[in-house]
Scaffold this motif. Structure first.
Motif, PDB file in Angstrom:
ATOM      1  N   PRO A 203       0.902  -1.339   0.030  1.00  0.00           N
ATOM      2  CA  PRO A 203      -0.036  -0.006  -0.038  1.00  0.00           C
ATOM      3  C   PRO A 203       1.066   1.214   0.006  1.00  0.00           C
ATOM      4  N   VAL A 204       2.098   1.339   0.594  1.00  0.00           N
ATOM      5  CA  VAL A 204       2.841   2.287   0.344  1.00  0.00           C
ATOM      6  C   VAL A 204       3.303   2.547  -0.892  1.00  0.00           C
ATOM      7  N   LEU A 205       3.547   1.730  -1.485  1.00  0.00           N
ATOM      8  CA  LEU A 205       3.942   1.895  -2.981  1.00  0.00           C
ATOM      9  C   LEU A 205       2.955   2.211  -3.975  1.00  0.00           C
ATOM     10  N   THR A 206       1.664   1.688  -3.572  1.00  0.00           N
ATOM     11  CA  THR A 206       0.479   2.066  -4.539  1.00  0.00           C
ATOM     12  C   THR A 206       0.116   3.452  -4.133  1.00  0.00           C
ATOM     13  N   SER A 207       0.385   3.872  -3.076  1.00  0.00           N
ATOM     14  CA  SER A 207       0.282   5.545  -2.675  1.00  0.00           C
ATOM     15  C   SER A 207       1.145   6.463  -3.507  1.00  0.00           C
ATOM     16  N   LYS A 208       2.216   5.711  -3.851  1.00  0.00           N
ATOM     17  CA  LYS A 208       3.180   6.404  -4.791  1.00  0.00           C
ATOM     18  C   LYS A 208       3.037   6.202  -6.317  1.00  0.00           C
ATOM     19  N   HIS A 209       1.670   5.825  -6.578  1.00  0.00           N
ATOM     20  CA  HIS A 209       1.214   5.763  -8.216  1.00  0.00           C
ATOM     21  C   HIS A 209       1.702   4.637  -8.855  1.00  0.00           C
ATOM     22  N   LEU A 210       2.166   3.512  -7.903  1.00  0.00           N
ATOM     23  CA  LEU A 210       2.386   2.156  -8.571  1.00  0.00           C
ATOM     24  C   LEU A 210       1.254   1.244  -8.607  1.00  0.00           C
ATOM     25  N   THR A 211       1.189   0.282  -9.681  1.00  0.00           N
ATOM     26  CA  THR A 211      -0.072  -0.474  -9.694  1.00  0.00           C
ATOM     27  C   THR A 211       0.016  -1.545  -8.409  1.00  0.00           C
ATOM     28  N   PRO A 212      -0.878  -2.108  -8.072  1.00  0.00           N
ATOM     29  CA  PRO A 212      -0.776  -2.999  -7.002  1.00  0.00           C
ATOM     30  C   PRO A 212       0.146  -4.403  -7.392  1.00  0.00           C
ATOM     31  N   ALA A 213       0.012  -4.640  -8.741  1.00  0.00           N
ATOM     32  CA  ALA A 213       0.679  -5.814  -9.405  1.00  0.00           C
ATOM     33  C   ALA A 213       2.216  -5.242  -9.133  1.00  0.00           C
ATOM     34  N   VAL A 214       2.670  -4.409  -9.613  1.00  0.00           N
ATOM     35  CA  VAL A 214       3.968  -3.949  -9.833  1.00  0.00           C
ATOM     36  C   VAL A 214       4.318  -3.656  -8.219  1.00  0.00           C
ATOM     37  N   SER A 215       3.745  -3.333  -7.212  1.00  0.00           N
ATOM     38  CA  SER A 215       4.051  -2.988  -6.033  1.00  0.00           C
ATOM     39  C   SER A 215       4.275  -4.243  -5.282  1.00  0.00           C
ATOM     40  N   GLY A 216       3.395  -5.544  -5.626  1.00  0.00           N
ATOM     41  CA  GLY A 216       3.655  -6.690  -5.232  1.00  0.00           C
ATOM     42  C   GLY A 216       4.867  -7.344  -5.527  1.00  0.00           C
ATOM     43  N   ALA A 217       5.288  -7.062  -6.836  1.00  0.00           N
ATOM     44  CA  ALA A 217       6.447  -7.289  -7.395  1.00  0.00           C
ATOM     45  C   ALA A 217       7.452  -6.868  -6.537  1.00  0.00           C
ATOM     46  N   PHE A 218       7.567  -5.559  -6.213  1.00  0.00           N
ATOM     47  CA  PHE A 218       8.672  -5.116  -5.479  1.00  0.00           C
ATOM     48  C   PHE A 218       8.627  -5.531  -4.025  1.00  0.00           C
ATOM     49  N   LEU A 219       7.614  -5.892  -3.512  1.00  0.00           N
ATOM     50  CA  LEU A 219       7.690  -6.641  -2.262  1.00  0.00           C
ATOM     51  C   LEU A 219       8.523  -7.840  -2.339  1.00  0.00           C
ATOM     52  N   GLY A 220       8.226  -8.658  -3.504  1.00  0.00           N
ATOM     53  CA  GLY A 220       9.111 -10.015  -3.684  1.00  0.00           C
ATOM     54  C   GLY A 220      10.375  -9.492  -3.909  1.00  0.00           C
ATOM     55  N   GLY A 221      10.770  -8.517  -4.506  1.00  0.00           N
ATOM     56  CA  GLY A 221      12.091  -8.252  -4.863  1.00  0.00           C
ATOM     57  C   GLY A 221      12.728  -7.822  -3.590  1.00  0.00           C
ATOM     58  N   PHE A 222      11.832  -7.093  -2.612  1.00  0.00           N
ATOM     59  CA  PHE A 222      12.618  -6.657  -1.346  1.00  0.00           C
ATOM     60  C   PHE A 222      13.180  -7.761  -0.733  1.00  0.00           C
ATOM     61  N   SER A 223      12.600  -9.140  -0.899  1.00  0.00           N
ATOM     62  CA  SER A 223      13.345 -10.311  -0.091  1.00  0.00           C
ATOM     63  C   SER A 223      14.227 -11.002  -1.013  1.00  0.00           C
ATOM     64  N   VAL A 224      14.149 -10.948  -2.165  1.00  0.00           N
ATOM     65  CA  VAL A 224      15.007 -11.726  -2.925  1.00  0.00           C
ATOM     66  C   VAL A 224      16.332 -10.861  -3.255  1.00  0.00           C
ATOM     67  N   VAL A 225      16.469  -9.576  -3.238  1.00  0.00           N
ATOM     68  CA  VAL A 225      17.583  -8.785  -3.318  1.00  0.00           C
ATOM     69  C   VAL A 225      18.451  -9.234  -2.113  1.00  0.00           C
ATOM     70  N   GLY A 226      17.699  -9.557  -1.036  1.00  0.00           N
ATOM     71  CA  GLY A 226      18.419  -9.472   0.372  1.00  0.00           C
ATOM     72  C   GLY A 226      19.160 -10.796   0.469  1.00  0.00           C
ATOM     73  N   ILE A 227      18.793 -11.677  -0.567  1.00  0.00           N
ATOM     74  CA  ILE A 227      19.555 -13.039  -0.305  1.00  0.00           C
ATOM     75  C   ILE A 227      21.104 -13.095  -0.439  1.00  0.00           C
ATOM     76  N   ALA A 228      21.630 -12.118  -1.489  1.00  0.00           N
ATOM     77  CA  ALA A 228      23.062 -11.735  -1.368  1.00  0.00           C
ATOM     78  C   ALA A 228      23.593 -11.258   0.002  1.00  0.00           C
ATOM     79  N   SER A 229      22.747 -10.291   0.342  1.00  0.00           N
ATOM     80  CA  SER A 229      23.210  -9.680   1.591  1.00  0.00           C
ATOM     81  C   SER A 229      23.185 -10.690   2.840  1.00  0.00           C
TER      82      SER A 229
END
Length: 376
Positions: A203-229
Motif C-alpha cells: 500500500p505504501v508503493l500504491t500510494s506512490k502511483h504504482l499499480t498493485p501488481a507492480v507493488s507486489g513484485a517490488f515486495l517480492g524483490g525486497f526479499s530476493v535482493v536480500g539473499i545476497a546480503s
C-alpha cells in the motif's frame, strides 16, 4: 504461508481482515512468549531432542490447519508457532557448538536458506492453491511434510544429545548484561523493520502511483535482493574482531533506501525499496551472527538468542498493527516512513554498540554488576 493466501482465506472462511491479522500476528506473539523457555527445554531433552520434538509440533500444527474449522486454523497456527520457536532459538547455538571456527559461513548458509525458503513459499503459495487446485488448506498444511522429514532426521541424534546435556544449569545475569541488551535491541530494530515492511510496503508503493501488481513484485524483490546480503554479511562479520563497522554499513544502506523510498514516487520509490531490502537483510543476518559471536559458549548462545527473540518479536508483533492504526488516523503513510527512517538510524547506533568485541557473561552467580568479557 498464510500471508500470501490471506485473500483466499478471507473468501473461503468469511474471516474479517482483523481476524486474519490476528492469525498472522499469532506466531510472533508465541515467539515472544516462548523464546526464553527454549534453552530450558534443550537442557531437559538435549538440543537434538528439542529439535525433533519441535518439528513434530510443526507437522502436527500444519495438519490441524487442514481441518475445515476456524478454531482448528487458529490452534494449528499456534501449535506450529510453538514448534518453530525452538529452531529459531537453537540453530545459532548449534552453529556456535558444532562450528565454532565457522560461525560466519554457517550463519550465512542458514540465513540465506531461510530467506530463500520464505521467498519460494510465498511465490508458490497462490499457484498451488489456485492454479494447481490444492486449495488454501492443503497448501497451508503441505509444510507439515517437510517438518515430518526434519523430525525424523533429528530423531537418531536424540540419545547422544541427552547424554551430553545432562549437566546442572547455572544461573546467569544475561538480562543485566549491557552487551546482551545491545544485541537484543539491534535484533528488535531488524524484526520491527522487516515485519512492518512486509505488512505495508504494497500500500505504501500504491500510494506512490504504482499499480498493485507492480507493488507486489517490488515486495517480492525486497526479499530476493536480500539473499545476497544474507549470504555475505555473516561471513564478513565473523572475519572481523569487531562487527560494529559492518553493522553500521548495512544500517547506512537502510538509511539510503528508506529516505529514498519516503521522498520518491513511481518506479524510483520501488528501486529504493530494493536498496532498503539489501540493507535490512544484511543487518538481520549480522544480528543472527551476533548470537554466536557475542556468546562464550553454545549454552549462552541459546540464551542470548532466546532473550533477543523475545524482545525482537515482541516489537514485531506490535509494530505493524500500530502503524496501520496511524495510517487510519492520519490517512497517509508518513508515520510509518518516518519510523522506518528512525529505525534505520537506530540500526547504525545499536549495531555499532552490539558489534563491539565483548562476550556476554557466562553463568556467573551472585553478581550484581557483571563485567563483560572482551573477545581477544
Amino acid at each position: 504461508m498464510i500471508g500470501p493466501l490471506s485473500d483466499t482465506v478471507h473468501e473461503s472462511t468469511g474471516l474479517s481482515s482483523s481476524a486474519i491479522g490476528v492469525l498472522t500476528t499469532l506466531p510472533l506473539i508465541i515467539f515472544m512468549l516462548l523464546s526464553t523457555q527454549v534453552p530450558r527445554l534443550s537442557r531437559r531433552l538435549g538440543i537434538e531432542g528439542a529439535m525433533s520434538v519441535a518439528f513434530v509440533l510443526v507437522a502436527l500444527g500444519s495438519l490441524m490447519r487442514w481441518v475445515p474449522a476456524t478454531l482448528a486454523l487458529y490452534l494449528g497456527t499456534a501449535v506450529l508457532a510453538c514448534g518453530l520457536t525452538v529452531p529459531n532459538v537453537l540453530l545459532p547455538s548449534i552453529i556456535r557448538r558444532d562450528f565454532p571456527s565457522r560461525i560466519g559461513p554457517m550463519t550465512s548458509m542458514y540465513t540465506t536458506l531461510m530467506a530463500g525458503a520464505a521467498g519460494v513459499a510465498s511465490f508458490l503459495a497462490l499457484p498451488l492453491a489456485i492454479d494447481v487446485g490444492w486449495g488454501w488448506r492443503v497448501t497451508a498444511a503441505s509444510t507439515g511434510l517437510l517438518a515430518a522429514i526434519a523430525a525424523l532426521a533429528w530423531l537418531p541424534l536424540t540419545r547422544v544429545s541427552q547424554q551430553a546435556s545432562a549437566r546442572p544449569a547455572v544461573q546467569n545475569p544475561l538480562w543485566r548484561s549491557s552487551t546482551a541488551w545491545w544485541v537484543a535491541l539491534f535484533f528488535a530494530t531488524q524484526t520491527l523493520t522487516f515485519y512492518s515492511v512486509v505488512a505495508w510496503l504494497v500500500p505504501v508503493l500504491t500510494s506512490k502511483h504504482l499499480t498493485p501488481a507492480v507493488s507486489g513484485a517490488f515486495l517480492g524483490g525486497f526479499s530476493v535482493v536480500g539473499i545476497a546480503s544474507s549470504l555475505l554479511a555473516p561471513t564478513l562479520a565473523a572475519r572481523l574482531r569487531s562487527q560494529s563497522a559492518i553493522a553500521a554499513a548495512f544500517g547506512g544502506i537502510q538509511v539510503v533506501g528508506v529516505v529514498g523510498l519516503a521522498s520518491a514516487n513511481d518506479m524510483t520509490a520501488g528501486f529504493f525499496a530494493l536498496v532498503f531490502g539489501m540493507g535490512a537483510a544484511g543487518s538481520f543476518a549480522v544480528a543472527f551472527a551476533l548470537f554466536g559471536l557475542r556468546a562464550p559458549n553454545h549454552r549462552m548462545s541459546s540464551q542470548l538468542s532466546g532473550m533477543s527473540q523475545t524482545v525482537g518479536y515482541g516489537a514485531a508483533a506490535v509494530g505493524p498493527i500500530l502503524f496501520g492504526y496511524f495510517h487510519d488516523l492520519f490517512g497517509n503513510w508518513r508515520v510509518l516512513l518516518g519510523a522506518l527512517v528512525v529505525l534505520a538510524v537506530a540500526s547504525i547506533v545499536l549495531g555499532t554498540l552490539a558489534g563491539r568485541p565483548k562476550f556476554v557473561p557466562a553463568g556467573v552467580t551472585g553478581v550484581d554488576h557483571p563485567e563483560e568479557i572482551h573477545v581477544r
